[in-house]
Design a protein around this motif. Structure first.
Motif, PDB file in Angstrom:
ATOM      1  N   GLY A  23       0.835  -1.200   0.000  1.00 57.39           N
ATOM      2  CA  GLY A  23       0.000   0.000   0.000  1.00 57.39           C
ATOM      3  C   GLY A  23       0.867   1.247   0.000  1.00 57.39           C
ATOM      4  O   GLY A  23       1.990   1.248  -0.480  1.00 57.39           O
ATOM      5  N   ASP A  24       0.337   2.315   0.607  1.00 62.02           N
ATOM      6  CA  ASP A  24       1.032   3.604   0.541  1.00 62.02           C
ATOM      7  C   ASP A  24       1.842   3.939   1.799  1.00 62.02           C
ATOM      8  O   ASP A  24       2.341   5.048   1.939  1.00 62.02           O
ATOM      9  N   GLY A  25       1.965   2.997   2.720  1.00 60.31           N
ATOM     10  CA  GLY A  25       2.755   3.238   3.923  1.00 60.31           C
ATOM     11  C   GLY A  25       2.027   4.036   4.987  1.00 60.31           C
ATOM     12  O   GLY A  25       2.606   4.398   5.999  1.00 60.31           O
ATOM     13  N   GLN A  26       0.754   4.329   4.760  1.00 63.83           N
ATOM     14  CA  GLN A  26      -0.051   5.069   5.729  1.00 63.83           C
ATOM     15  C   GLN A  26      -0.776   4.096   6.662  1.00 63.83           C
ATOM     16  O   GLN A  26      -1.185   3.021   6.235  1.00 63.83           O
ATOM     17  N   ALA A  27      -0.956   4.488   7.919  1.00 61.12           N
ATOM     18  CA  ALA A  27      -1.719   3.660   8.865  1.00 61.12           C
ATOM     19  C   ALA A  27      -3.200   3.766   8.509  1.00 61.12           C
ATOM     20  O   ALA A  27      -3.735   4.867   8.377  1.00 61.12           O
ATOM     21  N   LYS A  28      -3.820   2.615   8.320  1.00 54.69           N
ATOM     22  CA  LYS A  28      -5.244   2.569   8.000  1.00 54.69           C
ATOM     23  C   LYS A  28      -5.898   1.495   8.853  1.00 54.69           C
ATOM     24  O   LYS A  28      -5.231   0.654   9.436  1.00 54.69           O
ATOM     25  N   TRP A  29      -7.219   1.526   8.908  1.00 54.47           N
ATOM     26  CA  TRP A  29      -7.977   0.530   9.664  1.00 54.47           C
ATOM     27  C   TRP A  29      -8.275  -0.667   8.760  1.00 54.47           C
ATOM     28  O   TRP A  29      -8.746  -0.492   7.638  1.00 54.47           O
ATOM     29  N   TYR A  30      -7.988  -1.862   9.268  1.00 52.69           N
ATOM     30  CA  TYR A  30      -8.250  -3.103   8.540  1.00 52.69           C
ATOM     31  C   TYR A  30      -9.102  -4.024   9.400  1.00 52.69           C
ATOM     32  O   TYR A  30      -9.043  -3.971  10.631  1.00 52.69           O
ATOM     33  N   MET A  55       6.943  -3.157  17.595  1.00 50.83           N
ATOM     34  CA  MET A  55       6.281  -2.775  16.331  1.00 50.83           C
ATOM     35  C   MET A  55       5.161  -1.755  16.548  1.00 50.83           C
ATOM     36  O   MET A  55       4.227  -1.678  15.750  1.00 50.83           O
ATOM     37  N   GLN A  56       5.285  -0.933  17.610  1.00 42.86           N
ATOM     38  CA  GLN A  56       4.241   0.042  17.908  1.00 42.86           C
ATOM     39  C   GLN A  56       4.063   1.076  16.798  1.00 42.86           C
ATOM     40  O   GLN A  56       3.011   1.694  16.695  1.00 42.86           O
ATOM     41  N   ASP A  57       5.100   1.269  15.979  1.00 47.54           N
ATOM     42  CA  ASP A  57       4.997   2.223  14.870  1.00 47.54           C
ATOM     43  C   ASP A  57       4.256   1.631  13.671  1.00 47.54           C
ATOM     44  O   ASP A  57       3.840   2.360  12.766  1.00 47.54           O
ATOM     45  N   LEU A  58       4.067   0.305  13.649  1.00 43.52           N
ATOM     46  CA  LEU A  58       3.367  -0.352  12.542  1.00 43.52           C
ATOM     47  C   LEU A  58       1.937  -0.750  12.914  1.00 43.52           C
ATOM     48  O   LEU A  58       1.029  -0.635  12.103  1.00 43.52           O
ATOM     49  N   ILE A  59       1.758  -1.240  14.133  1.00 41.67           N
ATOM     50  CA  ILE A  59       0.419  -1.629  14.580  1.00 41.67           C
ATOM     51  C   ILE A  59       0.059  -0.679  15.712  1.00 41.67           C
ATOM     52  O   ILE A  59       0.573  -0.772  16.818  1.00 41.67           O
ATOM     53  N   LEU A  60      -0.841   0.273  15.402  1.00 42.26           N
ATOM     54  CA  LEU A  60      -1.101   1.395  16.297  1.00 42.26           C
ATOM     55  C   LEU A  60      -2.255   1.170  17.257  1.00 42.26           C
ATOM     56  O   LEU A  60      -2.238   1.671  18.377  1.00 42.26           O
ATOM     57  N   ASP A  61      -3.295   0.456  16.822  1.00 41.12           N
ATOM     58  CA  ASP A  61      -4.480   0.295  17.660  1.00 41.12           C
ATOM     59  C   ASP A  61      -5.227  -0.970  17.257  1.00 41.12           C
ATOM     60  O   ASP A  61      -5.248  -1.336  16.073  1.00 41.12           O
ATOM     61  N   LYS A  92      -5.717  -0.809  13.404  1.00 45.27           N
ATOM     62  CA  LYS A  92      -5.113   0.328  12.690  1.00 45.27           C
ATOM     63  C   LYS A  92      -3.638   0.019  12.552  1.00 45.27           C
ATOM     64  O   LYS A  92      -2.927  -0.108  13.551  1.00 45.27           O
ATOM     65  N   MET A  93      -3.186  -0.119  11.303  1.00 44.83           N
ATOM     66  CA  MET A  93      -1.800  -0.534  11.085  1.00 44.83           C
ATOM     67  C   MET A  93      -1.274  -0.055   9.742  1.00 44.83           C
ATOM     68  O   MET A  93      -2.035   0.279   8.840  1.00 44.83           O
ATOM     69  N   VAL A  94       0.048  -0.026   9.672  1.00 43.43           N
ATOM     70  CA  VAL A  94       0.742   0.166   8.397  1.00 43.43           C
ATOM     71  C   VAL A  94       1.050  -1.248   7.924  1.00 43.43           C
ATOM     72  O   VAL A  94       1.712  -2.011   8.617  1.00 43.43           O
ATOM     73  N   VAL A  95       0.534  -1.620   6.768  1.00 46.35           N
ATOM     74  CA  VAL A  95       0.728  -2.987   6.291  1.00 46.35           C
ATOM     75  C   VAL A  95       2.096  -3.124   5.629  1.00 46.35           C
ATOM     76  O   VAL A  95       2.375  -2.508   4.599  1.00 46.35           O
ATOM     77  N   THR A  96       2.967  -3.889   6.286  1.00 39.49           N
ATOM     78  CA  THR A  96       4.250  -4.280   5.719  1.00 39.49           C
ATOM     79  C   THR A  96       4.241  -5.797   5.742  1.00 39.49           C
ATOM     80  O   THR A  96       3.335  -6.409   6.312  1.00 39.49           O
ATOM     81  N   ASN A  97       5.240  -6.416   5.146  1.00 42.10           N
ATOM     82  CA  ASN A  97       5.296  -7.879   5.213  1.00 42.10           C
ATOM     83  C   ASN A  97       5.320  -8.358   6.655  1.00 42.10           C
ATOM     84  O   ASN A  97       4.639  -9.299   7.027  1.00 42.10           O
ATOM     85  N   GLU A  98       6.119  -7.663   7.490  1.00 39.88           N
ATOM     86  CA  GLU A  98       6.272  -8.079   8.880  1.00 39.88           C
ATOM     87  C   GLU A  98       4.971  -7.932   9.679  1.00 39.88           C
ATOM     88  O   GLU A  98       4.565  -8.839  10.394  1.00 39.88           O
ATOM     89  N   TYR A 101       2.317 -10.405   8.401  1.00 32.74           N
ATOM     90  CA  TYR A 101       2.665 -11.759   8.827  1.00 32.74           C
ATOM     91  C   TYR A 101       2.344 -11.966  10.311  1.00 32.74           C
ATOM     92  O   TYR A 101       1.777 -12.979  10.699  1.00 32.74           O
ATOM     93  N   LEU A 102       2.677 -10.967  11.140  1.00 29.79           N
ATOM     94  CA  LEU A 102       2.412 -11.068  12.575  1.00 29.79           C
ATOM     95  C   LEU A 102       0.915 -11.246  12.839  1.00 29.79           C
ATOM     96  O   LEU A 102       0.504 -12.140  13.572  1.00 29.79           O
ATOM     97  N   VAL A 103       0.090 -10.378  12.236  1.00 30.82           N
ATOM     98  CA  VAL A 103      -1.362 -10.451  12.465  1.00 30.82           C
ATOM     99  C   VAL A 103      -1.929 -11.735  11.878  1.00 30.82           C
ATOM    100  O   VAL A 103      -2.679 -12.463  12.536  1.00 30.82           O
TER     101      VAL A 103
END
Length: 195
Positions: A23-30, A55-61, A92-98, A101-103
């Motif tokens: 995606g665009d590197g922005q935190a969004k709700w999934y 990973m608090q900067d990737l998975i925010l809420d 609410k997260m920034v979707v990266t491979n890591e 994969y964690l979620v």
């Protein structure tokens, strides 16, 4: 198992190689689908893994939306909390491979809502409607403007704006129902301004 079968199976459960941020590197709700009744357990497990891996900067809420209902039983009023969307957790997260994969591999998670390994984020309107996060909508309307209702019980009706309350994100709209003009209170997310 053949090599091609092995690759297609691996892509479902592991990140695709050479792909960092999706995606665009922005935190969004999934929306994440879980086993029914495991929503809170999944939330706690993901929070622990996020803490452990920093990973608090990737998975925010992480939210399990609930609502309180008043039930009257034997003349006693009891407030019961129930899940609004059983079998789902909203993250609410920034979707990266890591982060994906964690979620995806958390016990109790059956997958993201989306296509295979591509989760689809909720729109700001969906987030506002679900009440997950207070999203301020900048709606450029004034008293006298005409709006079209795009969701709720008055969907597809047109009406004239009588009053706008930007602090509460609501407006009063005069709609015509059954041959009568009726003022109704609507949220900003429920209307579209007509040009």
């Amino acid at each position: 198992m053949s090599d091609s079968e092995n690759k297609s199976t691996m892509n479902i459960f592991s990140p695709l190689e050479g792909e960092g941020i999706r995606g665009d590197g922005q935190a969004k709700w999934y929306v994440v689908h879980t086993y029914s009744g495991h929503e809170n357990k999944v939330k706690v497990n993901i929070e622990k893994m996020v803490e452990n891996r920093g990973m608090q900067d990737l998975i925010l809420d992480i939210v399990v939306p609930t609502e309180d209902r008043v039930e009257v039983k034997d003349g006693q009023r009891k407030i019961k909390t129930r899940k609004m969307f059983p079998g789902y957790v909203i993250i609410k997260m920034v979707v990266t491979n890591e982060s994906w994969y964690l979620v995806r591999n958390t016990q109790g998670v059956t997958g993201f809502v989306g296509h295979g390994s591509e989760p689809i984020p909720l729109t700001p309107e969906e987030v506002a409607r679900m009440g997950i996060e207070k999203v301020n909508i900048d709606l450029d309307v004034n008293a006298g403007d005409t709006v079209r209702v795009i969701s709720g019980p008055f969907e597809s009706l047109m009406g004239e704006v009588l009053e706008v309350n930007p602090d509460k994100q609501v407006l009063t709209v005069k709609v015509s129902m059954f041959g009568r003009d009726t003022p109704v209170e609507l949220e900003f997310s429920q209307v579209d301004k007509l040009n």
